[in-house]
Design a protein around this motif. Structure first.
Motif, short mmCIF file in Angstrom:
data_model
loop_
_atom_site.label_atom_id
_atom_site.label_comp_id
_atom_site.label_asym_id
_atom_site.label_seq_id
_atom_site.Cartn_x
_atom_site.Cartn_y
_atom_site.Cartn_z
N TYR A 1 0.84 -1.19 0.00
CA TYR A 1 0.00 0.00 0.00
C TYR A 1 0.88 1.25 0.00
N VAL A 2 0.29 2.38 -0.36
CA VAL A 2 1.03 3.63 -0.42
C VAL A 2 0.23 4.72 0.27
N ALA A 3 0.94 5.62 0.95
CA ALA A 3 0.31 6.75 1.64
C ALA A 3 1.08 8.02 1.32
N GLY A 4 0.35 9.13 1.18
CA GLY A 4 1.00 10.42 1.05
C GLY A 4 1.52 10.71 -0.35
N GLU A 5 2.60 11.47 -0.41
CA GLU A 5 3.10 12.03 -1.66
C GLU A 5 3.54 10.98 -2.67
N ALA A 6 3.87 9.78 -2.21
CA ALA A 6 4.31 8.73 -3.12
C ALA A 6 3.19 8.20 -4.01
N ILE A 7 1.92 8.54 -3.68
CA ILE A 7 0.78 8.12 -4.50
C ILE A 7 0.72 8.98 -5.76
N ALA A 8 0.37 8.34 -6.88
CA ALA A 8 0.23 9.06 -8.15
C ALA A 8 -1.16 9.65 -8.32
N SER A 9 -1.20 10.82 -8.93
CA SER A 9 -2.40 11.39 -9.56
C SER A 9 -3.52 11.81 -8.62
N VAL A 10 -3.22 11.96 -7.33
CA VAL A 10 -4.24 12.50 -6.41
C VAL A 10 -4.60 13.93 -6.82
N HIS A 11 -3.61 14.68 -7.29
CA HIS A 11 -3.81 16.10 -7.63
C HIS A 11 -3.80 16.35 -9.13
N GLY A 12 -3.50 15.32 -9.92
CA GLY A 12 -3.45 15.51 -11.36
C GLY A 12 -2.23 16.27 -11.79
N ALA A 13 -2.43 17.30 -12.60
CA ALA A 13 -1.31 18.05 -13.18
C ALA A 13 -0.94 19.30 -12.40
N ASN A 14 -1.55 19.49 -11.24
CA ASN A 14 -1.23 20.65 -10.40
C ASN A 14 -1.78 20.38 -9.00
N ARG A 15 -1.14 20.93 -7.97
CA ARG A 15 -1.64 20.72 -6.61
C ARG A 15 -2.03 22.05 -5.98
N LEU A 16 -3.18 22.03 -5.33
CA LEU A 16 -3.65 23.22 -4.63
C LEU A 16 -2.98 23.34 -3.26
N ALA A 17 -2.83 24.57 -2.82
CA ALA A 17 -2.24 24.84 -1.50
C ALA A 17 -3.03 24.13 -0.41
N GLY A 18 -2.32 23.51 0.52
CA GLY A 18 -2.96 22.85 1.65
C GLY A 18 -3.41 21.44 1.37
N ALA A 19 -3.46 21.05 0.08
CA ALA A 19 -3.94 19.72 -0.27
C ALA A 19 -2.87 18.65 -0.06
N GLY A 20 -1.60 19.06 0.08
CA GLY A 20 -0.54 18.09 0.31
C GLY A 20 -0.63 17.46 1.69
N LEU A 21 -0.78 18.29 2.72
CA LEU A 21 -0.92 17.75 4.07
C LEU A 21 -2.23 16.98 4.22
N LEU A 22 -3.26 17.45 3.52
CA LEU A 22 -4.52 16.70 3.54
C LEU A 22 -4.33 15.32 2.94
N GLU A 23 -3.63 15.25 1.81
CA GLU A 23 -3.35 13.96 1.17
C GLU A 23 -2.59 13.04 2.12
N ALA A 24 -1.56 13.58 2.77
CA ALA A 24 -0.76 12.76 3.69
C ALA A 24 -1.61 12.22 4.83
N ALA A 25 -2.42 13.09 5.44
CA ALA A 25 -3.22 12.67 6.58
C ALA A 25 -4.32 11.69 6.17
N LEU A 26 -5.04 12.03 5.10
CA LEU A 26 -6.20 11.22 4.72
C LEU A 26 -5.79 9.86 4.17
#
Length: 519
Positions: free
Chosen positions: A363-388
């Motif tokens: 399994y993978v968690a956080g930034e190592a996952i592909a394509s959660v944000h697509g071709a750009n990431r919104l501010a604050g969505a990185g920590l949300l991705e890691a936590a969720l």
């Protein structure tokens, strides 16, 4: 070799890893977290702005958040993962509060802030207390670390991941090494990669020293598919001197602006949103200003906070103001230099909605996952991705582990380890920054492939060879995507092609990298 056995092995000790360990521990006491650097004080979480996006505001909704994510992702977002991100953001935010993370309040409600790319105020700043601004991520990690320790999660520090171990097609553990060349084999029913992204492969980056793409490289070698590796986000406004710091994106929402050496506010020349434009546009705009001769020293421009009312600093950003003041920069009067750098991995390991990879039990968690944000990431969505997705991966991995027999202690030969050659590592970073960073073209990418092939033949380090293979996957993907989309910009293909609004997948087949569009 020291050998240990557990049900769920979590690799990585920052926000995603800590959340994964806590989620898994709800189902089994046999959870082991192994991390290279001190747990709860490491990774890119440490140097984040300490701000998380969540749809908790009265003028916000999960539907609006999801819509913003889709717009930002420019056709490359994994809609299942983005849906989870938006519609579970409030729940995971409340989970962080439950674990003791403190957030800034406005009266009896949490204060929500506007940030570039968002159409609603949904960025919530952690209350730092005595935590230094430059290590704002501690406000998230220290409470989670305490909770892990209180609940008895086993934590082993100082070990770098070398290899994932499989028993047939099923993951069965991992091999690690410490700086004294002591080896550790952990046999596990399921494994979670929470080791961050691959931005360190680029020569100019703000990533911490411990984020070196180990997990993604090991997963690729173990048979995992990678996705959208060409999508590497370059943060537009990194300050390197006299402080190494990411200025908080909320500052743009308060009125801060970028200006060139002539004192001109230039962002409206590139996007109607001006200084509230998305990061990909802002980063390229800075590049163009510098190329036109309107930059300042070290390929930078000015970040100007003087439009912000002086009273705001004492009320909301006193720690940041004092930090700059100690370096003789008065933010009410002075601008400071910033420039783009490799910041966040938008591509990575391909997973399904349960964070499961193409390798069973991994399994993978956080930034190592592909394509959660697509071709750009919104501010604050990185920590949300890691936590969720840390929480989701831990939950799913523990449920899967409960259905499996005790982890088999298969015999594994100690891998041959050669010390990475510092000069070749530096050469790798230079190749990637010079030919595959903000602005790309066919000639530069072809040159990069030739140089990477030469570098691969020169090194005797297995770890460096794996990193070179990741770089080859990035460059091959960038060559295949003959268009510009989000963080990927081709000078020879400056427009987006609707026919290419689909993922690019990279696999290792008989030792060779195969890169192709996903059907």
């Amino acid at each position: 070799m020291n050998k240990q056995t557990t049900d769920v092995l979590v690799i990585g000790g920052a926000l995603a890893g800590l959340m994964a360990a806590l989620a898994a521990h709800q189902h089994t006491e046999n959870v082991m977290l192994v991390t290279k650097a001190p747990a709860g004080k490491c990774g890119n979480t440490l140097i984040s702005a300490g701000m998380i996006a969540a749809a908790i505001g009265e003028q916000d909704s999960p539907d609006l958040f999801y819509e913003n994510l889709l717009d930002s992702g420019k056709g490359l977002i994994d809609e299942q993962l983005a849906y989870k991100l938006a519609f579970n953001s409030k729940e995971v935010f409340e989970k962080l509060v439950e674990f003791g993370v403190q957030f800034v309040k406005d009266g009896d409600k949490f204060k929500v802030n506007m940030a570039p790319g968002h159409n609603a105020a949904r960025n919530i700043q952690a209350d730092l207390g005595s935590i230094p601004v430059q290590n704002a991520g501690l406000a998230f990690m220290l409470p989670l670390l305490r909770t892990c320790q209180e609940r008895g999660v086993g934590i082993t520090e100082g070990y770098t991941l070398l290899r994932l171990v499989k028993n047939g097609e099923q993951i069965s553990g991992a091999i690690f090494k410490d700086r004294h060349d002591n080896y550790l084999q952990v046999n596990a029913k399921t494994v979670i990669i929470a080791t961050g992204g691959y931005s360190k492969l680029f020569g100019v980056t703000n990533n911490t020293a411990d984020i070196t793409a180990d997990g993604i490289a090991a997963a690729f070698s173990a048979g995992c598919a990678l996705q959208d590796m060409e999508q590497a986000q370059f943060f537009p406004c990194m300050m390197f001197k006299p402080l190494k710091l990411i200025p908080n994106n909320i500052l743009f929402g308060r009125g801060s602006r970028l200006k060139n050496k002539n004192g001109e506010y230039f962002m409206t020349n590139y996007d109607p949103a001006g200084d509230m434009a998305t990061r990909d546009i802002m980063a390229r705009s800075i590049y163009y200003e510098v190329q036109a001769g309107r930059g300042i020293a070290d390929d930078s421009v000015y970040f100007d906070c003087t439009p912000i009312a002086p009273t705001v600093w004492d009320k909301e950003f006193k720690g940041l103001y004092d930090l700059f003041k100690n370096k003789n920069i008065d933010l009410t009067k002075d601008a400071f230099p910033v420039k783009p750098c490799a910041h966040y991995s938008l591509g990575g390991i391909m997973v399904d909605a349960n964070c499961q990879t193409t390798v069973q039990g991994l399994y993978v968690a956080g930034e190592a996952i592909a394509s959660v944000h697509g071709a750009n990431r919104l501010a604050g969505a990185g920590l949300l991705e890691a936590a969720l997705f840390g929480w989701e991966a831990g939950h799913q991995a523990a449920i899967a582990a409960a259905k499996l027999p005790t982890a088999a202690g298969i015999t594994v030969q100690v891998p041959t380890i050669n010390k990475p050659e510092a000069e070749l590592s530096a050469a790798l970073g230079k190749i990637m920054w010079d030919s595959c960073s903000l602005i790309r073209n066919s000639a530069g990418l072809q040159t990069a492939l030739l140089e990477l092939d030469i570098l691969f033949g020169q090194t005797k380090s297995e770890q460096l060879r794996e990193k070179i293979q990741l770089c080859q996957a990035i460059v091959q993907s960038a060559l295949l995507r003959q268009e510009s989309r989000g963080a990927h910009y081709r000078l020879d293909y400056p427009d987006s092609d609707p026919a290419q609004a689909k993922h690019i997948v990279s696999k290792l087949v008989d030792g060779q990298i195969v890169t192709e569009f996903k059907n």
